[in-house]
Design a protein around this motif. Structure first.
Motif, PDB file in Angstrom:
ATOM      1  N   ASP A   1     -19.998  25.613  -1.050  1.00  0.00           N
ATOM      2  CA  ASP A   1     -21.402  25.103  -1.617  1.00  0.00           C
ATOM      3  C   ASP A   1     -21.581  25.704  -3.057  1.00  0.00           C
ATOM      4  N   GLU A   2     -21.122  26.870  -3.168  1.00  0.00           N
ATOM      5  CA  GLU A   2     -21.081  27.372  -4.763  1.00  0.00           C
ATOM      6  C   GLU A   2     -20.350  26.699  -5.520  1.00  0.00           C
ATOM      7  N   LEU A   3     -19.205  26.060  -5.225  1.00  0.00           N
ATOM      8  CA  LEU A   3     -18.486  25.226  -5.830  1.00  0.00           C
ATOM      9  C   LEU A   3     -18.924  23.817  -6.261  1.00  0.00           C
ATOM     10  N   ARG A   4     -19.600  23.245  -5.264  1.00  0.00           N
ATOM     11  CA  ARG A   4     -20.357  22.074  -5.730  1.00  0.00           C
ATOM     12  C   ARG A   4     -21.514  22.390  -6.643  1.00  0.00           C
ATOM     13  N   ARG A   5     -22.321  23.706  -6.491  1.00  0.00           N
ATOM     14  CA  ARG A   5     -23.218  23.974  -7.617  1.00  0.00           C
ATOM     15  C   ARG A   5     -22.823  24.204  -8.965  1.00  0.00           C
ATOM     16  N   TYR A   6     -21.522  24.666  -9.050  1.00  0.00           N
ATOM     17  CA  TYR A   6     -20.846  24.833 -10.146  1.00  0.00           C
ATOM     18  C   TYR A   6     -20.462  23.387 -10.850  1.00  0.00           C
ATOM     19  N   PHE A   7     -20.035  22.425 -10.153  1.00  0.00           N
ATOM     20  CA  PHE A   7     -19.815  21.128 -10.726  1.00  0.00           C
ATOM     21  C   PHE A   7     -21.132  20.699 -11.285  1.00  0.00           C
ATOM     22  N   GLN A   8     -22.069  20.815 -10.396  1.00  0.00           N
ATOM     23  CA  GLN A   8     -23.594  20.374 -10.876  1.00  0.00           C
ATOM     24  C   GLN A   8     -23.811  20.918 -12.222  1.00  0.00           C
ATOM     25  N   HIS A   9     -23.587  22.202 -12.537  1.00  0.00           N
ATOM     26  CA  HIS A   9     -23.752  22.989 -13.855  1.00  0.00           C
ATOM     27  C   HIS A   9     -22.948  22.346 -14.882  1.00  0.00           C
ATOM     28  N   VAL A  10     -21.783  22.218 -14.424  1.00  0.00           N
ATOM     29  CA  VAL A  10     -20.496  21.718 -15.449  1.00  0.00           C
ATOM     30  C   VAL A  10     -21.331  20.147 -15.958  1.00  0.00           C
ATOM     31  N   ASP A  11     -21.803  19.501 -15.154  1.00  0.00           N
ATOM     32  CA  ASP A  11     -22.152  18.193 -15.528  1.00  0.00           C
ATOM     33  C   ASP A  11     -23.695  18.571 -16.361  1.00  0.00           C
ATOM     34  N   SER A  12     -24.291  19.200 -15.652  1.00  0.00           N
ATOM     35  CA  SER A  12     -25.627  19.464 -16.750  1.00  0.00           C
ATOM     36  C   SER A  12     -25.282  19.972 -18.218  1.00  0.00           C
ATOM     37  N   VAL A  13     -24.501  20.852 -18.259  1.00  0.00           N
ATOM     38  CA  VAL A  13     -23.961  21.324 -19.672  1.00  0.00           C
ATOM     39  C   VAL A  13     -23.355  20.361 -20.507  1.00  0.00           C
ATOM     40  N   LEU A  14     -22.339  19.868 -20.041  1.00  0.00           N
ATOM     41  CA  LEU A  14     -21.380  18.794 -20.732  1.00  0.00           C
ATOM     42  C   LEU A  14     -22.058  17.287 -20.865  1.00  0.00           C
ATOM     43  N   GLY A  15     -23.140  16.976 -19.820  1.00  0.00           N
ATOM     44  CA  GLY A  15     -23.379  15.692 -19.740  1.00  0.00           C
ATOM     45  C   GLY A  15     -22.270  14.599 -19.379  1.00  0.00           C
ATOM     46  N   LEU A  16     -21.663  14.861 -18.523  1.00  0.00           N
ATOM     47  CA  LEU A  16     -20.488  13.921 -17.766  1.00  0.00           C
ATOM     48  C   LEU A  16     -21.200  12.722 -17.069  1.00  0.00           C
ATOM     49  N   SER A  17     -22.342  12.920 -16.409  1.00  0.00           N
ATOM     50  CA  SER A  17     -22.549  11.693 -15.419  1.00  0.00           C
ATOM     51  C   SER A  17     -22.835  10.427 -16.314  1.00  0.00           C
ATOM     52  N   LYS A  18     -23.275  10.501 -17.500  1.00  0.00           N
ATOM     53  CA  LYS A  18     -23.728   9.302 -18.161  1.00  0.00           C
ATOM     54  C   LYS A  18     -22.440   8.410 -18.624  1.00  0.00           C
ATOM     55  N   ASP A  19     -21.259   9.008 -18.503  1.00  0.00           N
ATOM     56  CA  ASP A  19     -19.961   8.171 -18.728  1.00  0.00           C
ATOM     57  C   ASP A  19     -19.198   8.027 -17.436  1.00  0.00           C
ATOM     58  N   THR A  20     -20.078   8.242 -16.337  1.00  0.00           N
ATOM     59  CA  THR A  20     -19.295   8.347 -15.065  1.00  0.00           C
ATOM     60  C   THR A  20     -19.931   6.990 -13.949  1.00  0.00           C
ATOM     61  N   PHE A  21     -18.928   6.302 -13.316  1.00  0.00           N
ATOM     62  CA  PHE A  21     -19.242   5.405 -12.331  1.00  0.00           C
ATOM     63  C   PHE A  21     -18.837   6.169 -10.967  1.00  0.00           C
ATOM     64  N   PHE A  22     -19.876   6.602 -10.246  1.00  0.00           N
ATOM     65  CA  PHE A  22     -19.641   7.389  -8.945  1.00  0.00           C
ATOM     66  C   PHE A  22     -19.755   6.162  -7.905  1.00  0.00           C
ATOM     67  N   ASN A  23     -19.163   6.553  -6.798  1.00  0.00           N
ATOM     68  CA  ASN A  23     -19.097   6.016  -5.449  1.00  0.00           C
ATOM     69  C   ASN A  23     -18.241   4.503  -5.565  1.00  0.00           C
ATOM     70  N   THR A  24     -17.082   4.593  -6.382  1.00  0.00           N
ATOM     71  CA  THR A  24     -16.259   3.573  -7.070  1.00  0.00           C
ATOM     72  C   THR A  24     -14.940   3.972  -6.915  1.00  0.00           C
ATOM     73  N   ILE A  25     -14.216   3.118  -6.148  1.00  0.00           N
ATOM     74  CA  ILE A  25     -12.951   3.092  -5.622  1.00  0.00           C
ATOM     75  C   ILE A  25     -12.018   2.445  -6.489  1.00  0.00           C
ATOM     76  N   VAL A  26     -10.694   2.789  -7.247  1.00  0.00           N
ATOM     77  CA  VAL A  26      -9.915   1.962  -7.750  1.00  0.00           C
ATOM     78  C   VAL A  26      -8.990   1.359  -6.842  1.00  0.00           C
ATOM     79  N   THR A  27      -9.040   0.076  -7.029  1.00  0.00           N
ATOM     80  CA  THR A  27      -8.296  -0.739  -5.877  1.00  0.00           C
ATOM     81  C   THR A  27      -6.972  -1.454  -6.562  1.00  0.00           C
ATOM     82  N   GLY A  28      -6.822  -1.582  -7.910  1.00  0.00           N
ATOM     83  CA  GLY A  28      -5.769  -2.031  -8.502  1.00  0.00           C
ATOM     84  C   GLY A  28      -5.828  -1.785  -9.853  1.00  0.00           C
ATOM     85  N   VAL A  29      -4.486  -1.516 -10.418  1.00  0.00           N
ATOM     86  CA  VAL A  29      -4.370  -1.271 -11.819  1.00  0.00           C
ATOM     87  C   VAL A  29      -2.897  -2.058 -12.335  1.00  0.00           C
TER      88      VAL A  29
END
Length: 540
Positions: free
Chosen positions: A86-114
């Motif tokens: 639980d605390e580690l998930r809150r930490y990553f939320q904090h990381v995102d809040s400080v660094l603004g990572l979500s705006k450059d992220t596609f969540f719920n997305t699985i790579v199927t081919g490269v």
């Protein structure tokens, strides 16, 4: 981020949103590159996004298990020596809040081919959401522990009870009055058993190989202590980078054979009382190199375990007097009261080496001992059977190189990387926390930061020299694989079947998946390679 744009073209694409992916996105953006991150889950955290089973917590102690980014840690304080999920998930939320990572992220997305476009000299990344991304630089930060492993038992499909894998543990699971079976005895199995043993249930633990568990010595941090520790962060992080395993612990360059029994016991008692991985990292250096030294460690550990238990039959299963395995060659675990919990009358231990599970039926598991079978009626079965570790998530991405050869085909005769960071035939594709690097035997965050720093240095050097691409030569990758194998042969790891050797997955090739020479030797090789591009093809 929404998927209103089904196609994107970027300088870099990062796959994976754990420590490796977040650090890559942060540092590549600082270089001025356009970057997007693709993450299978609904939030950052990697393994800490997925692991929600009872007792899940990190076994690297704070404050060394975090990003060395002052803007992140200055307003974050850890509450425990070993934080829970639980605390580690809150930490990553904090990381995102400080660094603004979500705006450059596609969540719920699985790579199927490269695949690699030789004409455009860019990577094409396809996903399950119809998003298609092209990029010059591709960073795969899929981690060592994502693709879960389900064992294949006859009749499993007929089981009528509730079947759970530890990575899919439901948020609420009522075990009161239930008959619960746990299959698997690694870190997740230990943590689950440690918690469920306290509850009003009948717990059966199916054990093939006893876990080598040592005291965690968990404790709370007061806000004042957590803040005080920040005054030492620079030193702790620097020490972690310069260590062999990413920990800031003291090290001891002495063989166990060079000490008297009295000296050994005094040191063992001191480190045992200190808790965490001090007992391994700060102890005599040769317990993973010499069977005699390993036996000394084992004998001490057995005495400690037996002193905490009363049931002789259970002791013989989890800590037999006769050494049957080499300690440390499977991943060691940290425990709080595991041995007291399995000693309880509501917890039964079943030795599957002596009496293996032969099948499941509607009611539960069936084991066989010689000609006799035993029915284990179970309402809930929990598979704490881990992952197709280190390589599984990479292979699942269906990567093909510039000649159209799938990664699975390239690795048919063994994993082939250079430095554990790049693949021959794959221009500008970088691996974070993957095979043939120190990876799972190093403290994740500092080691990952070193990897990402090297990737950024390589890209910066390419830009300065006007290079379009780099890729390791086949001969360099083969030489690195030979070195990985050679270093392994000087240790005790190859004598044990473990996921370090790929043997937890039926049919998987047996080979050392981790570079066992330590972080400093690996880092020296990385820096030598970067100088004058030794071992690389370069193209303008």
């Amino acid at each position: 981020m929404t998927r209103s744009t089904p196609q994107i073209d970027m300088d870099a694409i990062v796959v994976g949103g754990g420590f490796g992916g977040c650090n890559s996105l942060y540092k590549l953006r600082k270089m001025g590159l356009s970057v997007k991150l693709i993450e299978a889950g609904s939030a950052f955290g990697g393994v800490w996004h997925w692991n929600r089973y009872p007792g899940a917590r990190v076994d690297s102690e704070m404050p060394s298990y975090q990003f060395n980014i002052p803007s992140v840690w200055k307003d974050w304080s850890w509450s425990e020596r070993f934080p829970g999920d639980d605390e580690l998930r809150r930490y990553f939320q904090h990381v995102d809040s400080v660094l603004g990572l979500s705006k450059d992220t596609f969540f719920n997305t699985i790579v199927t081919g490269v695949e690699y476009d030789n004409t455009a000299r860019r990577w094409i990344v396809r996903t399950n959401t119809e998003l298609q991304a092209t990029c010059k630089y591709l960073i795969t930060a899929t981690g060592s522990s994502y693709k879960k492993h389900y064992p294949q038992f006859a009749g499993l499909e007929t089981y009528a009870g509730q079947l759970i894998h530890s990575t899919d543990y439901p948020d609420t699971l009522d075990v009161k009055g239930k008959r619960v079976g746990v299959v698997g005895n690694g870190a997740s199995g230990l943590q689950i058993v440690q918690e469920l043993g306290k509850q009003d249930c009948q717990l059966t633990v199916f054990i093939r190989t006893p876990c080598f568990a040592i005291p965690m010595r968990q404790r709370k941090f007061s806000p004042e202590e957590a803040d005080m520790l920040k005054g030492y962060y620079d030193g702790l992080f620097e020490r972690s980078y310069k260590s062999e395993a990413g920990f800031p612990h003291n090290t001891r360059f002495q063989s166990a054979h060079q000490a008297t029994p009295e000296e050994r016991n005094a040191l063992f008692d001191e480190l045992w009382g200190r808790g965490g991985y001090s007992f391994l990292v700060s102890n005599y250096y040769d317990f993973l190199l010499d069977e005699g030294a390993n036996a000394i460690f084992y004998d001490y550990w057995v005495r400690q375990v037996h002193a905490r238990m009363t049931d002789r039959e259970k002791m013989d299963i989890v800590a037999p007097l006769k050494q049957e395995y080499l300690v440390g060659t499977k991943r060691p675990s940290l425990e709080q009261d595991y041995y007291e919990m399995i000693d309880r009358p509501n917890v039964a231990l079943h030795d599957v080496k002596r009496s293996p599970i032969v099948e499941f039926n509607a009611s539960g598991a069936v084991t066989r001992d010689g000609d006799a079978t035993q029915q284990h009626d179970l309402d809930i079965v929990i598979f704490a059977t881990g992952y197709d570790a280190v390589t599984g998530s990479l292979l699942d991405m269906s990567i093909t190189d510039k000649k159209g050869i799938p990664l699975a085909k390239k690795w048919e005769k063994g994993v082939l990387t250079h430095l554990g960071i790049m693949l021959p035939g794959c221009p500008n594709l970088f691996i974070v926390y993957g095979p043939q690097a120190p990876t799972s035997l190093a403290n994740g965050p500092p080691f990952i930061e070193m990897e990402v720093d090297w990737i950024c240095k390589a890209i910066g050097k390419m830009q300065n020299e006007g290079l379009n691409s780099i890729e390791p030569t086949l001969s360099a990758a083969e030489a690195w694989r030979d070195q990985v194998v050679a270093v392994s042969q000087h240790t005790l790891y190859p004598k044990t079947d473990s996921w370090y050797m790929g043997t937890n997955i039926p049919g998987k090739r047996r080979e050392p998946l981790i570079y066992l020479g330590g972080m400093q030797s690996w880092w020296k090789s990385c820096n030598v390679a970067l100088d004058q591009w030794g071992g690389f093809h370069t193209e303008r």
